[in-house]
Design a protein around this motif. Structure first.
Motif, short mmCIF file in Angstrom:
data_model
loop_
_atom_site.label_atom_id
_atom_site.label_comp_id
_atom_site.label_asym_id
_atom_site.label_seq_id
_atom_site.Cartn_x
_atom_site.Cartn_y
_atom_site.Cartn_z
N LYS A 155 0.83 -1.21 0.00
CA LYS A 155 0.00 0.00 0.00
C LYS A 155 0.87 1.26 0.00
N GLN A 156 1.97 1.21 0.74
CA GLN A 156 2.89 2.35 0.72
C GLN A 156 3.51 2.51 -0.66
N PHE A 157 3.81 1.40 -1.33
CA PHE A 157 4.34 1.44 -2.69
C PHE A 157 3.33 2.10 -3.63
N VAL A 158 2.05 1.72 -3.50
CA VAL A 158 1.00 2.32 -4.33
C VAL A 158 0.95 3.83 -4.13
N ASN A 159 1.06 4.27 -2.88
CA ASN A 159 1.00 5.71 -2.61
C ASN A 159 2.22 6.45 -3.12
N ARG A 160 3.36 5.77 -3.19
CA ARG A 160 4.53 6.40 -3.80
C ARG A 160 4.28 6.66 -5.30
N ILE A 161 3.55 5.74 -5.94
CA ILE A 161 3.19 5.93 -7.35
C ILE A 161 2.24 7.12 -7.49
N VAL A 162 1.26 7.19 -6.58
CA VAL A 162 0.29 8.30 -6.63
C VAL A 162 1.00 9.64 -6.50
N ASP A 163 2.08 9.67 -5.69
CA ASP A 163 2.84 10.91 -5.50
C ASP A 163 3.45 11.43 -6.81
N LEU A 164 3.60 10.57 -7.80
CA LEU A 164 4.18 10.98 -9.08
C LEU A 164 3.18 11.71 -9.97
N LEU A 165 1.91 11.62 -9.64
CA LEU A 165 0.85 12.05 -10.56
C LEU A 165 0.25 13.40 -10.17
N GLU A 166 -0.29 14.07 -11.16
CA GLU A 166 -1.06 15.28 -10.94
C GLU A 166 -2.54 14.89 -10.99
N VAL A 167 -3.06 14.48 -9.85
CA VAL A 167 -4.41 13.91 -9.79
C VAL A 167 -5.45 15.01 -9.83
N SER A 168 -6.43 14.86 -10.72
CA SER A 168 -7.58 15.77 -10.81
C SER A 168 -8.55 15.15 -11.80
N PRO A 169 -9.82 15.61 -11.82
CA PRO A 169 -10.79 15.05 -12.78
C PRO A 169 -10.33 15.18 -14.22
N ASP A 170 -9.61 16.28 -14.56
CA ASP A 170 -9.15 16.48 -15.93
C ASP A 170 -7.69 16.06 -16.12
N GLY A 171 -7.04 15.65 -15.03
CA GLY A 171 -5.64 15.24 -15.12
C GLY A 171 -5.53 13.73 -14.98
N ALA A 172 -4.74 13.28 -14.00
CA ALA A 172 -4.58 11.85 -13.78
C ALA A 172 -5.74 11.31 -12.95
N ARG A 173 -6.28 10.18 -13.38
CA ARG A 173 -7.29 9.47 -12.62
C ARG A 173 -6.70 8.12 -12.19
N VAL A 174 -7.02 7.69 -10.98
CA VAL A 174 -6.43 6.47 -10.43
C VAL A 174 -7.52 5.55 -9.90
N GLY A 175 -7.43 4.27 -10.25
CA GLY A 175 -8.32 3.25 -9.70
C GLY A 175 -7.49 2.15 -9.06
N LEU A 176 -8.08 1.42 -8.13
CA LEU A 176 -7.36 0.35 -7.43
C LEU A 176 -8.21 -0.91 -7.37
N VAL A 177 -7.59 -2.03 -7.72
CA VAL A 177 -8.24 -3.34 -7.68
C VAL A 177 -7.37 -4.28 -6.85
N ASP B 123 -4.49 13.21 -2.04
CA ASP B 123 -4.71 12.96 -0.61
C ASP B 123 -5.89 12.01 -0.38
N GLU B 124 -6.96 12.19 -1.14
CA GLU B 124 -8.11 11.30 -1.01
C GLU B 124 -7.74 9.87 -1.38
N ILE B 125 -6.98 9.73 -2.47
CA ILE B 125 -6.58 8.40 -2.94
C ILE B 125 -5.69 7.72 -1.92
N LYS B 126 -4.68 8.45 -1.43
CA LYS B 126 -3.72 7.86 -0.50
C LYS B 126 -4.40 7.44 0.80
N LYS B 127 -5.38 8.21 1.25
CA LYS B 127 -6.13 7.85 2.45
C LYS B 127 -6.93 6.58 2.21
N ALA B 128 -7.57 6.50 1.04
CA ALA B 128 -8.36 5.31 0.70
C ALA B 128 -7.48 4.08 0.58
#
Length: 498
Positions: free
Chosen positions: A283-305, A324-329
């Motif tokens: 999970k920490q590895f996943v959040n390190r990946i999220v840190d690379l992205l510019e997350v927003s509705p019009d930017g990067a979108r992230v899903g987790l399975v 922040d929302e993604i990393k918390k989830a």
């Protein structure tokens, strides 16, 4: 009374202690900021009762000057001999009075001296989020203070190296009969190794040790060279970048990575072979990946399975709109256990995760679709069909393997060129380097459709993939033209015979 080789250091620390300001009536508290600190106390049979009492005072004196609390410094204590016993964990107490009461209630184990076993426990249990350690992405220092009076009966070098790789700072305090070579095998820095001549001196040493642990702002004391922010830790520091930037390989400078328009679905292995403590690292590895992205509705979108014997969408691409929302989830995801049905997970990703219903943008928008599959072992079902379908549907596939992951399966999942789309690490605790392998490849190529995408990152892998695809299509076009010509010749021959 003569001190052993650390006498000059202790005298220096004593000078610092006497010089530090301490207003009358006010406790002096650690200035470094929040810490997660675990005391690892030797209670082998060679430690006599009055000596163990001195160890109690050493811990109590240090805790007395820590700013303890759930959002400040958290403290845990374990004792060891031939076994390891948890006295209280990082999540148990948040007042100094409760900690002192628990420390005074310790009954020594009085057996052998298995220091390596104790360090292994610190790494696998004491500093897990289940036991109260803050997640690694919060960058709160994890510190183990190991106090011992003898030579360990097991090996410490290898396990201490693993602990440091897992982000744990080790301070080794040897008393009287302690073996200096074994002490030096634990921390990488000489200034984290201490030797005290006798138990009578350890209380005095405790006051000096507090200054070493808490008293110096390393960002002020030395030239840090951080481009954006310097964060002081006990005896060291690290650099941080402002939001929207990432830390470069030099650990000091920052650059902006515009991994902007991308639909990224991460598929993580939750099988029983992963084990709970390693799943937290995933999970920490996943959040390190999220840190690379510019997350927003019009930017990067992230899903987790997550998958094991079944597949579960933890959240789709259109669920969260900030990092922040993604990393918390992600940190709230519960571990599944059971089997390893990687093929079933790939099928779910292709059929559901990249659908417009779950937030993927239409193919006509030319927003890159990226699937990152994480696994630690051989799949119990066939992966070939759905790995092929994923790539044929326009998903750029990355495969990350750890431990007993099968290279053949990783290669089958990965897009071309395969060498740039799969990574492997032998151990969960050392897989952080895989983020570095992934970060250049996660940036999308410049779009050519409705949405124009520009990125300052170098995205060699996707560009190379596009080049290879164009070459293959060109070859197929030439073969189709040749076959068409042959068919026309056959039709002419048949017409002439009539």
């Amino acid at each position: 009374m003569k001190l052993l080789p650390v006498a000059p250091l202790l005298l220096l620390l004593l000078t610092m202690l006497e010089a530090r300001p301490k207003p009358a009536g006010e406790p002096w508290l650690c200035r470094t900021g929040p810490l997660d600190i675990v005391f690892v106390i030797d209670s082998s049979r060679s430690v006599r009762p009055f000596e163990f009492e001195t160890m109690r005072r050493f811990m109590i004196d240090i805790i007395g000057n820590l700013d303890v609390g759930p959002n400040a410094t958290r403290v845990g204590v374990i004792q060891y001999s031939s076994q390891v016993q948890n006295i209280f964990s990082l999540k148990t107490f948040f007042t100094r009075a409760d900690m002192e009461k628990a420390i005074n209630s310790i009954i020594p184990l009085a057996q052998g001296t298995m220091t390596g076993l104790a360090i292994q426990y610190v790494m696998n249990v004491a500093f897990t989020t289940q036991e109260g350690a803050r997640p690694l992405h919060k960058r709160i220092p994890r510190i183990a203070v190991i106090v011992t009076d003898g030579r360990p009966q097991d090996r410490v070098t290898e396990v201490a190296t693993h602990a440091r790789n897992a982000g744990i700072e080790i301070y080794a305090v040897g008393i009287q009969r302690a073996d200096m070579n074994s002490l030096r095998a634990m921390p990488p820095l000489e200034e984290h190794v201490f030797l005290v001549e006798s138990f009578e001196l350890i209380q005095q040493f405790g006051k000096q040790f507090q200054d070493k642990l808490c008293g110096v702002d390393m960002c002020v004391e030395q030239e840090h060279g951080c481009q954006h922010s310097c964060i002081s830790t006990p005896g060291s520091f690290y650099c941080e970048c402002n939001p929207g930037y990432r830390l470069n390989m030099d650990g000091k400078t920052c650059s902006q990575c515009g991994a902007g328009h991308v639909d990224l679905v991460m598929v993580i292995d939750g099988s029983k072979s992963v084990r709970p403590q390693n799943f937290e690292l995933v999970k920490q590895f996943v959040n390190r990946i999220v840190d690379l992205l510019e997350v927003s509705p019009d930017g990067a979108r992230v899903g987790l399975v997550q998958y094991s014997s079944r597949v579960r969408t933890e959240f789709p691409l259109n669920k969260y709109h900030s990092a922040d929302e993604i990393k918390k989830a992600v940190m709230e995801v519960e571990y599944m256990e059971k089997g390893t049905m990687t093929g079933l997970a790939l099928k779910h990703m292709v059929e559901h995760s990249f659908s417009e219903l779950e937030g993927a943008r239409p193919l006509s928008y030319n927003v890159p679709r990226i699937g990152l599959v994480f696994t630690d072992g051989r799949s119990q079902d066939d992966i070939s069909e759905w790995a092929r379908r994923a790539k044929e549907s326009g998903i750029t596939m990355f495969a990350v393997g750890v431990g007993k992951a099968v290279e053949e399966e990783l290669r089958a999942i990965a897009s071309e060129p395969v060498e740039q789309h799969f990574s492997y690490s032998a151990d969960f605790t050392t897989m952080t380097h895989l983020v570095e392998n992934f970060k250049l490849n996660v940036c999308p190529e410049e779009g050519k459709g409705v949405t124009e995408i520009r990125s300052p990152c170098e995205c060699e892998a996707l560009v190379q993939f596009q080049t290879n695809t164009v070459a293959i299509l060109q070859s197929l076009t030439e073969k189709i033209a040749q076959m068409t010509a042959r068919l026309e010749d056959l039709e002419k021959q048949i017409a002439n015979k009539k």
